[in-house]
Design a protein around this motif. Structure first.
Motif, PDB file in Angstrom:
ATOM      1  N   ARG A  92       0.511  -1.272  -0.364  1.00  0.00           N
ATOM      2  CA  ARG A  92       0.603  -0.059   0.285  1.00  0.00           C
ATOM      3  C   ARG A  92       1.057   1.181   0.092  1.00  0.00           C
ATOM      4  NH1 ARG A  92      -2.869  -2.997   3.483  1.00  0.00           N
ATOM      5  NH2 ARG A  92      -1.752  -1.898   5.891  1.00  0.00           N
ATOM      6  N   ALA A  93       1.856   1.390   1.483  1.00  0.00           N
ATOM      7  CA  ALA A  93       2.967   2.555   0.740  1.00  0.00           C
ATOM      8  C   ALA A  93       3.556   2.535  -0.846  1.00  0.00           C
ATOM      9  CB  ALA A  93       4.619   2.480   1.722  1.00  0.00           C
ATOM     10  N   ALA A  94       3.959   1.779  -1.415  1.00  0.00           N
ATOM     11  CA  ALA A  94       4.751   1.807  -2.398  1.00  0.00           C
ATOM     12  C   ALA A  94       3.559   2.473  -3.365  1.00  0.00           C
ATOM     13  CB  ALA A  94       5.546   0.148  -2.828  1.00  0.00           C
ATOM     14  N   ALA A  95       2.601   1.862  -3.566  1.00  0.00           N
ATOM     15  CA  ALA A  95       1.356   1.962  -4.423  1.00  0.00           C
ATOM     16  C   ALA A  95       1.202   3.915  -4.253  1.00  0.00           C
ATOM     17  CB  ALA A  95       0.007   1.390  -3.900  1.00  0.00           C
ATOM     18  N   VAL A  96       0.928   4.481  -2.702  1.00  0.00           N
ATOM     19  CA  VAL A  96       0.470   5.248  -2.312  1.00  0.00           C
ATOM     20  C   VAL A  96       1.843   6.226  -3.124  1.00  0.00           C
ATOM     21  CG1 VAL A  96       1.226   7.113  -0.949  1.00  0.00           C
ATOM     22  CG2 VAL A  96      -0.573   5.474  -0.822  1.00  0.00           C
ATOM     23  N   LEU A  97       3.025   6.167  -2.654  1.00  0.00           N
ATOM     24  CA  LEU A  97       4.171   6.815  -3.010  1.00  0.00           C
ATOM     25  C   LEU A  97       4.895   6.707  -5.014  1.00  0.00           C
ATOM     26  CD1 LEU A  97       6.475   5.284  -0.460  1.00  0.00           C
ATOM     27  CD2 LEU A  97       5.883   7.642  -0.353  1.00  0.00           C
ATOM     28  N   LEU A  98       4.387   5.063  -5.272  1.00  0.00           N
ATOM     29  CA  LEU A  98       4.602   5.467  -6.794  1.00  0.00           C
ATOM     30  C   LEU A  98       3.716   6.734  -7.221  1.00  0.00           C
ATOM     31  CD1 LEU A  98       4.930   2.529  -7.517  1.00  0.00           C
ATOM     32  CD2 LEU A  98       6.474   4.268  -8.330  1.00  0.00           C
ATOM     33  N   SER A  99       2.314   6.966  -6.946  1.00  0.00           N
ATOM     34  CA  SER A  99       1.476   8.147  -7.475  1.00  0.00           C
ATOM     35  C   SER A  99       1.704   9.698  -7.005  1.00  0.00           C
ATOM     36  CB  SER A  99      -0.296   7.569  -6.592  1.00  0.00           C
ATOM     37  OG  SER A  99      -0.095   8.529  -5.247  1.00  0.00           O
ATOM     38  N   SER A 100       3.011   9.949  -6.833  1.00  0.00           N
ATOM     39  CA  SER A 100       3.311  11.179  -6.199  1.00  0.00           C
ATOM     40  C   SER A 100       4.399  11.503  -7.076  1.00  0.00           C
ATOM     41  CB  SER A 100       4.014  11.278  -4.993  1.00  0.00           C
ATOM     42  OG  SER A 100       4.784  12.042  -4.478  1.00  0.00           O
ATOM     43  N   THR A 101       3.694  12.155  -8.128  1.00  0.00           N
ATOM     44  CA  THR A 101       4.627  12.536  -9.828  1.00  0.00           C
ATOM     45  C   THR A 101       5.486  13.287  -8.481  1.00  0.00           C
ATOM     46  OG1 THR A 101       3.104  12.384 -10.476  1.00  0.00           O
ATOM     47  CG2 THR A 101       4.829  13.783 -11.469  1.00  0.00           C
ATOM     48  N   ALA A 102       5.542  14.231  -7.557  1.00  0.00           N
ATOM     49  CA  ALA A 102       6.801  15.442  -7.644  1.00  0.00           C
ATOM     50  C   ALA A 102       7.845  14.711  -6.754  1.00  0.00           C
ATOM     51  CB  ALA A 102       5.950  16.805  -6.367  1.00  0.00           C
ATOM     52  N   LEU A 103       7.393  13.668  -6.408  1.00  0.00           N
ATOM     53  CA  LEU A 103       8.541  12.754  -5.881  1.00  0.00           C
ATOM     54  C   LEU A 103       9.396  12.011  -6.011  1.00  0.00           C
ATOM     55  CD1 LEU A 103      10.438  11.371  -3.144  1.00  0.00           C
ATOM     56  CD2 LEU A 103       8.272   9.819  -3.170  1.00  0.00           C
ATOM     57  N   ILE A 104       8.176  11.492  -7.405  1.00  0.00           N
ATOM     58  CA  ILE A 104       9.452  10.518  -8.293  1.00  0.00           C
ATOM     59  C   ILE A 104       9.957  11.459  -9.612  1.00  0.00           C
ATOM     60  CG2 ILE A 104       9.337   9.419 -10.146  1.00  0.00           C
ATOM     61  CD1 ILE A 104       7.974   7.921  -8.476  1.00  0.00           C
ATOM     62  N   GLU A 105       9.574  13.066  -9.592  1.00  0.00           N
ATOM     63  CA  GLU A 105      10.806  13.481 -10.557  1.00  0.00           C
ATOM     64  C   GLU A 105      11.591  13.708  -9.234  1.00  0.00           C
ATOM     65  OE1 GLU A 105       8.394  17.102 -10.929  1.00  0.00           O
ATOM     66  OE2 GLU A 105       7.332  15.974 -13.186  1.00  0.00           O
ATOM     67  N   LEU A 106      11.991  14.717  -8.184  1.00  0.00           N
ATOM     68  CA  LEU A 106      12.797  14.882  -7.310  1.00  0.00           C
ATOM     69  C   LEU A 106      13.985  13.602  -7.097  1.00  0.00           C
ATOM     70  CD1 LEU A 106      13.630  16.805  -5.454  1.00  0.00           C
ATOM     71  CD2 LEU A 106      12.168  14.921  -4.032  1.00  0.00           C
TER      72      LEU A 106
ATOM     73  N   LEU B 102      18.755   3.784  -3.036  1.00  0.00           N
ATOM     74  CA  LEU B 102      18.003   2.973  -1.629  1.00  0.00           C
ATOM     75  C   LEU B 102      16.709   3.014  -2.391  1.00  0.00           C
ATOM     76  CD1 LEU B 102      19.937   2.899   1.313  1.00  0.00           C
ATOM     77  CD2 LEU B 102      19.851   1.263  -0.839  1.00  0.00           C
ATOM     78  N   LEU B 103      16.323   4.042  -1.824  1.00  0.00           N
ATOM     79  CA  LEU B 103      14.439   3.991  -2.578  1.00  0.00           C
ATOM     80  C   LEU B 103      14.106   3.849  -3.337  1.00  0.00           C
ATOM     81  CD1 LEU B 103      12.288   4.795  -0.068  1.00  0.00           C
ATOM     82  CD2 LEU B 103      12.826   8.147  -0.831  1.00  0.00           C
ATOM     83  N   THR B 104      14.838   4.707  -4.755  1.00  0.00           N
ATOM     84  CA  THR B 104      14.719   4.026  -6.243  1.00  0.00           C
ATOM     85  C   THR B 104      14.702   2.417  -6.080  1.00  0.00           C
ATOM     86  OG1 THR B 104      15.132   6.158  -6.797  1.00  0.00           O
ATOM     87  CG2 THR B 104      15.652   4.518  -8.633  1.00  0.00           C
ATOM     88  N   ALA B 105      15.235   1.770  -5.623  1.00  0.00           N
ATOM     89  CA  ALA B 105      15.484   0.226  -5.863  1.00  0.00           C
ATOM     90  C   ALA B 105      14.403  -0.018  -5.204  1.00  0.00           C
ATOM     91  CB  ALA B 105      17.386   0.175  -4.931  1.00  0.00           C
ATOM     92  N   SER B 106      13.874   0.249  -3.814  1.00  0.00           N
ATOM     93  CA  SER B 106      11.902  -0.296  -3.451  1.00  0.00           C
ATOM     94  C   SER B 106      11.516  -0.409  -4.239  1.00  0.00           C
ATOM     95  CB  SER B 106      12.814   0.272  -1.772  1.00  0.00           C
ATOM     96  OG  SER B 106      14.113  -0.481  -0.909  1.00  0.00           O
ATOM     97  N   PHE B 107      11.116   0.886  -4.848  1.00  0.00           N
ATOM     98  CA  PHE B 107      10.521   1.480  -5.270  1.00  0.00           C
ATOM     99  C   PHE B 107       9.895   0.399  -6.235  1.00  0.00           C
ATOM    100  CE2 PHE B 107       9.812   6.462  -4.292  1.00  0.00           C
ATOM    101  CZ  PHE B 107       9.371   5.571  -3.304  1.00  0.00           C
ATOM    102  N   SER B 108      11.056   0.103  -7.370  1.00  0.00           N
ATOM    103  CA  SER B 108      10.945  -0.872  -8.329  1.00  0.00           C
ATOM    104  C   SER B 108      11.221  -1.736  -8.352  1.00  0.00           C
ATOM    105  CB  SER B 108      13.054  -0.336  -9.308  1.00  0.00           C
ATOM    106  OG  SER B 108      12.564  -1.169 -10.479  1.00  0.00           O
ATOM    107  N   ALA B 109      11.641  -2.514  -7.176  1.00  0.00           N
ATOM    108  CA  ALA B 109      11.469  -3.856  -6.382  1.00  0.00           C
ATOM    109  C   ALA B 109       9.451  -3.812  -6.608  1.00  0.00           C
ATOM    110  CB  ALA B 109      12.261  -4.018  -5.706  1.00  0.00           C
ATOM    111  N   GLN B 110       9.169  -3.183  -5.353  1.00  0.00           N
ATOM    112  CA  GLN B 110       7.974  -2.934  -4.845  1.00  0.00           C
ATOM    113  C   GLN B 110       6.596  -2.996  -6.096  1.00  0.00           C
ATOM    114  OE1 GLN B 110       6.336  -3.966  -2.665  1.00  0.00           O
ATOM    115  NE2 GLN B 110       8.245  -3.657  -0.750  1.00  0.00           N
TER     116      GLN B 110
END
Length: 1111
Positions: A813-827, A852-860
């Motif tokens: 659920r956390a990964a889904a929410v974070l992936l929806s944050s365009t501003a965070l991904i652009e940052l 580390l965060l990018t690797a985690s996002f990609s894996a999730q």
């Protein structure tokens, strides 16, 4: 004859002893009454004079002598002669007829001059003779017009004849006589001269070189100008050019009186000319007139300059300037000359030395003269302002139609209007303020304030700046003082009206474009406009009286309440612009009483008035004074009835203090008022932390005030925390910067559970305690820039924690929410690119967290097939280069990048989130590289060498990351080219690498990274790296070890090694089989347990999950 009849009636003349010495006409004297003989020398018989002068038989010489004697008598014994002649009207009429006849018929100029200079001018000093002469003239003219009788003549015609003569003396004498008649009653006698076309010839004489004749003509024309017929006959239209030329010529002469008289005439014509009859028929003539006035006003002679100023004032009339095109440049030069002359005069130093009473009177006279001159100049400037207003409705007057399109637009109404404003600011205002230091004249201030009032209309696009400057220059105070001093009761009603109008426009302008608050709605503005229009004229009290009026505790009626509202608005606008002319302590008490009065009467003030009141209460409150509880309660009740606090908010630290000082207000309105404060605050903390702590820069005053409030009440920090997540991006960023700076500068402040100066580092714990979701943190991160390290580091740590230390469902659920944050991904994309930017100042720890965060996002995302709203681009070449040539002392960063690359390899570079892009143009791939795409063979070999070099560093975390990446790489290669995979696994350097790890001897092989490395070599049958004998040695050594003492990660790696050996058919020893059984017994403990809490470490301020790095 009338004289003979009068003499006969009186009786015969008796001879006496004085008769021989008397001047008599022998043939007629015997018939005259003795009363006509003057008793004083020269002994002259008036009756004889009247009979002798018209007598044709008497010589001119004798007539001249008699005239000369009569002149002497008139001068020396005027009253006596007048009494004699007034005794009998027939004598007077006969004398007038004789005189006219003599003037009409005589050819000798000297006699005519004597008649005029000796007799006529003297007689014209008396109303009796003037009335008789002009009545007779009127009778003659009416008779001539009716019957055409040429027998008699009139004074205007006689004087006209003399004006037409070529004798300058007679011309001057004629002008003098005309003047002598007109001074008695211009309205009564001027029409006769006008009908005789006298003005036409007077205008012609203005071109004369004779200063006396020109001056005399000026004088006549000035008097004739008092008669409307003078203008309706269009004499001025035809004569104005002569006046201007004469004025230009006379200014070159050294005759001050002539200058003054010419300017006086010009001013009279300009003033009295009817609007419907255009005076200047061409712009060229208007330009000449302007330049003549400009020269005149620059005269060093004050009296001349003063007359010129009056003429300029009359010249600045719409009908005088409407001949197209309007000469704005000329008008500008004229006004500059006038005001500069006024400034020169006002700057002349006064002699203030005490030289007695006489000197004091001289000083007063000088100040009075200055005031009059300034008043005249201001009247001229006011007319110029009125001209600009009137031309706004004239399209043809907007600009000069003959100006080239490419030329600068100086000759336009807009440029002229802006000139008026700047000139008022630079000249008029300073002159008036300086004069006020010496004297205050109501008439002068009336004109001055009307100028300021008109400027609001003339330059509407600049009225905001203009009004703020006036308010900051104490003009509200000045105007109120004028009203209090001069406008009490019904006195100086015109000044009161001007003051009220000026204050109205000033207040409306200031309220429409406020300095530190939002603009009112149109409805509010209309209401306050009506309020000010009705209330301002009623205010004429001094400040102490106004304060008493505000404090009135009795019932306040409607009109009185409106006056209170107006007073509060005036005080508010003055205070906003730092003009604090009222005692703060007294105003503080007065406003409290005002609130209580409103509450007692159940009234609610207009929002604008409430804003003014609450602001005044805040800025006037001394730190030692506190509001009464009743006042605080009243304020809260008023505030609760307001839709939003921004409607009454004025930006000021003391207003913030007022809301946060009282719990009753802070609990209800603290959050909103802080949000408003940050939305208006312009001071920034961005650069304050760049200075070492030993040399901390001084805080801006507003921030210093806020920090003082925070120190006194640290609980407000919790409100600021809430603002970070509930406010727009710009406000949240300001709050974060202020929090960071405050906590760093105030480490001694007790902030309870916020752990003092380390508050931001434990942000994730606060979010968890308060039930915050990763979406709030991602929102926070999206508001930051890559340089906001102190904010992003704890935030990234929390997000990383959310993806690794919670249940699988929560992680997804956390990964889904974070992936929806365009501003965070652009940052994150920006931050990853900073890894290989030369001269990048970003901390290695924050970069590590980003990888580390990018690797985690990609894996999730890959494992859960989560939706991607924004892709993230990474240059693969740069990633490989970073691993081949790692930064010094950056093991954590290298481990994080390896973790990212391992994830990409495990996903076969097919992530929906991460897009691997080349760095610039790439050569065509070799045939053998096609199978490995997007990798090339050379890149693979370079990466392997890089991994070997990193492994040699023997950093535990880095070793885990290297082995994990090598595992993923060999899996990727084996799936595409088993030969290349085997080649990589069989590199001779690998054996050296392995024994480098095992050089500690004993059971040093029982380390998870070594076991995983050996598992790889067994899997790919790299017997040149690890022989069968060496595999057996490891197995036997493991069988002898106490497995219960090993860590879960080691047990997991050892089991993997045993299973790999078993799959290769290398297990022949029973002890080894037993060891494997023991491992299988321990494996449920290893696999079923959740990641232990100690799995999450904080290395260099970075949250790192060992299981994520390892697995």
């Amino acid at each position: 004859m009338a004289v003979s009849e009068a003499a006969a009636a009186a009786g015969a003349l008796a001879p006496g002893r004085d008769e021989e010495a008397a001047l008599v006409f022998e043939r007629a004297h015997y018939r005259h009454d003795p009363r006509w003989l003057l008793p004083v020398p020269p002994r002259l018989c008036l009756a004889c004079v009247l009979e002798l002068l018209p007598e044709p038989g008497v010589s001119l010489v004798r007539k001249k002598h008699v005239l000369s004697c009569f002149q002497d008598v008139l001068v020396r014994h005027t009253s006596l002669v007048m009494q004699l002649m007034a005794q009998d009207q027939r004598v007077c009429i006969h004398f007038i007829n004789m005189l006219f006849e003599l003037l009409r018929s005589v050819e000798d100029g000297s006699i005519a001059d004597l008649c005029i200079e000796g007799l006529l001018r003297q007689l014209l000093k008396y109303d009796l003779f003037v009335s008789m002469i002009m009545n007779k003239s009127a009778l003659v003219e009416s008779t001539d017009s009716a019957e055409g009788s040429p027998g008699e003549t009139s004074l205007p015609l006689v004087l006209k004849k003399l004006l037409l003569s070529r004798d300058e003396i007679l011309q001057v004498a004629s002008a003098h006589c005309i003047t002598a008649v007109l001074v008695h009653s211009p309205a009564k006698h001027a029409p006769a001269f006008i009908h005789a076309d006298i003005p036409e010839f007077l205008f012609e004489h203005l071109s004369s070189s004779s200063e006396v004749l020109v001056w005399s003509s000026y004088s006549c024309l000035i008097l004739l100008a008092e008669e409307p017929l003078f203008f309706s006959k269009c004499h001025t239209v035809y004569g104005i050019e002569s006046v201007v030329r004469s004025l230009q010529g006379s200014l070159r002469m050294n005759n001050t009186e002539l200058h003054k008289q010419g300017l006086l005439l010009f001013a009279e014509i300009l003033t009295r000319q009817p609007e419907e009859i255009k005076l200047f028929t061409s712009s060229a003539m208007c330009r000449d007139a302007s330049r003549a006035l400009q020269e005149a006003v620059s005269s060093p002679v004050l009296e001349v300059a003063a007359e010129a100023v009056k003429a300029i004032s009359a010249f600045l009339r719409k009908d005088h300037q409407s001949a197209p095109p309007v000469q704005y440049g000329e008008l500008r030069a004229l006004l500059e000359a006038m005001l500069n002359r006024c400034a020169d005069f006002s700057q002349t130093p006064l002699n203030r030395r005490s030289l007695g009473h006489a000197s004091s009177r001289d000083l007063e006279k000088t100040i009075l003269r200055r005031g009059k001159f300034l008043l005249s100049a201001l009247e001229g400037f006011r007319n110029a302002c009125r001209l600009a207003v009137e031309f706004q409705s004239e399209p043809s007057a907007q600009e000069n139609p003959f100006t080239a399109p490419s030329a600068e637009k100086e000759d336009t109404l807009e440029a002229f209007s802006e000139f008026l404003l700047s000139t008022c600011d630079s000249l008029c205002i300073p002159m008036v303020m300086k004069h006020l230091e010496q004297a205050t004249h109501p008439a002068l201030m009336e004109v001055f304030l009307s100028i300021l009032h008109s400027l609001f209309v003339i330059v509407p696009h600049m009225k905001e700046k203009f009004s703020k400057k006036l308010a900051a220059s104490s003009f509200i105070r000045l105007t109120l003082e004028l009203k209090a001093r001069f406008c009490s009761g019904l006195s100086h009603s015109a000044l009161n009206q001007v003051c009220s109008s000026f204050l109205y426009y000033l207040c409306i302008s200031l309220l429409s474009t406020p300095e530190k608050t939002g603009p009112p709605s149109q409805e509010e503005l209309s209401a306050v406009s009506e309020l000010l229009q009705h209330g301002l004229p009623q205010i004429s009290s001094r400040s102490p009286e106004s304060l008493d009026f505000l404090s009135d505790c009795q019932y306040v009626e409607g009109s009185a309440r409106q006056r209170q509202y107006c007073i509060l608005l005036l005080f508010y606008l003055a205070y906003i612009h730092e003009d604090r002319f009222v005692s703060e302590a007294e105003l503080f008490v007065a406003v409290q009483n005002f609130f209580l009065s409103l509450q007692n009467q159940g009234e609610r003030p207009p929002l604008v008035v409430f804003r003014a009141s609450i602001y005044l209460l805040a800025v006037c409150q001394d730190k030692d004074d506190a509001l009464d509880e009743a006042v605080v309660s009243a304020i809260r009740k008023f505030l609760e009835g307001i839709p939003d606090l921004h409607l009454i908010y004025t930006h000021h630290p003391l207003l913030l203090r007022l809301f946060l000082l009282y719990p009753e207000l802070m609990s209800r309105f603290g959050h909103r008022v802080l949000e408003l404060w940050f939305s208006w605050e312009e001071s920034s903390c961005e650069d304050l932390d760049a200075v070492p702590s030993a040399g901390q820069p001084t805080l801006p005053a507003s921030l210093a005030a806020l920090f003082h409030i925070l120190r006194s009440s640290p609980s407000i920090l919790l409100i600021l925390l809430d603002l970070i997540y509930s406010s727009p991006v710009d406000i949240a960023h300001k709050v974060l910067m202020v929090l960071r700076t405050f906590l760093r500068r105030n480490e001694d402040v007790q902030v309870g559970g916020l752990i003092r100066g380390h508050f931001l580092l434990i942000l994730q714990h606060l979010l968890v305690e308060h039930g915050a979701f990763p979406s709030e943190v991602s929102k926070l991160c999206g508001k930051c820039s890559p340089t906001d390290v102190d904010i992003l580091q704890p935030s990234f740590n929390f997000l990383y924690w959310s993806l690794h230390q919670t249940t699988p469902g929560s992680q997804k659920r956390a990964a889904a929410v974070l992936l929806s944050s365009t501003a965070l991904i652009e940052l994150l994309e920006k931050m990853l690119a900073l890894t290989w930017t030369k001269g990048g100042s970003l901390r290695t720890s924050l970069l590590s967290s980003a990888w580390l965060l990018t690797a985690s996002f990609s894996a999730q995302q890959h494992d859960g097939s989560l939706q991607v709203h924004q892709t993230l681009s990474v240059e693969l070449d740069q990633v490989l280069k970073a691993l081949s040539f790692p930064k010094k002392k950056a093991a954590l960063l290298s481990a994080a990048i390896l973790c990212f690359l391992r994830t990409a390899l495990q996903q076969n570079f097919s992530s929906a989130l991460v897009v691997l892009v080349p760095s610039g143009a790439q050569p065509p791939p070799a045939p053998e590289d096609t199978l490995l795409a997007p990798l090339g063979t050379s890149q693979v070999l370079s990466l392997v060498i890089g991994l070997q070099n990193l492994l040699v560093q023997k950093d535990p975390l880095l070793s885990h990351a290297c082995v994990g990446c090598l595992e993923a790489l060999l899996d990727y290669l084996h799936a595409r080219s088993p030969d290349i995979a085997l080649h990589v696994a069989s590199q001779p350097w690998n054996r050296f690498l392995l024994f480098t790890f095992l050089d500690a001897g004993g059971s040093s092989f029982l380390r998870p990274e070594i076991l995983r490395l050996m598992t790889l070599f067994v899997r790919f049958q790299s017997r040149s790296i690890l022989s069968l004998e060496e595999v057996g040695l490891v197995l036997r050594s493991a069988a002898l070890a106490d497995l219960s003492t090993l860590s879960n990660s080691t047990l997991r790696a050892l089991r993997g090694f045993f299973l790999q050996v078993q799959s290769m058919g290398l297990l022949a020893d029973n002890s080894i089989a037993q060891t494997l059984q023991v491992l299988e017994g321990l494996f449920p403990r290893v696999s079923s347990a959740q990641p232990p809490l100690q799995d999450m470490l904080c290395l260099e301020g970075v949250a790192v999950s060992l299981s994520h790095i390892r697995d």
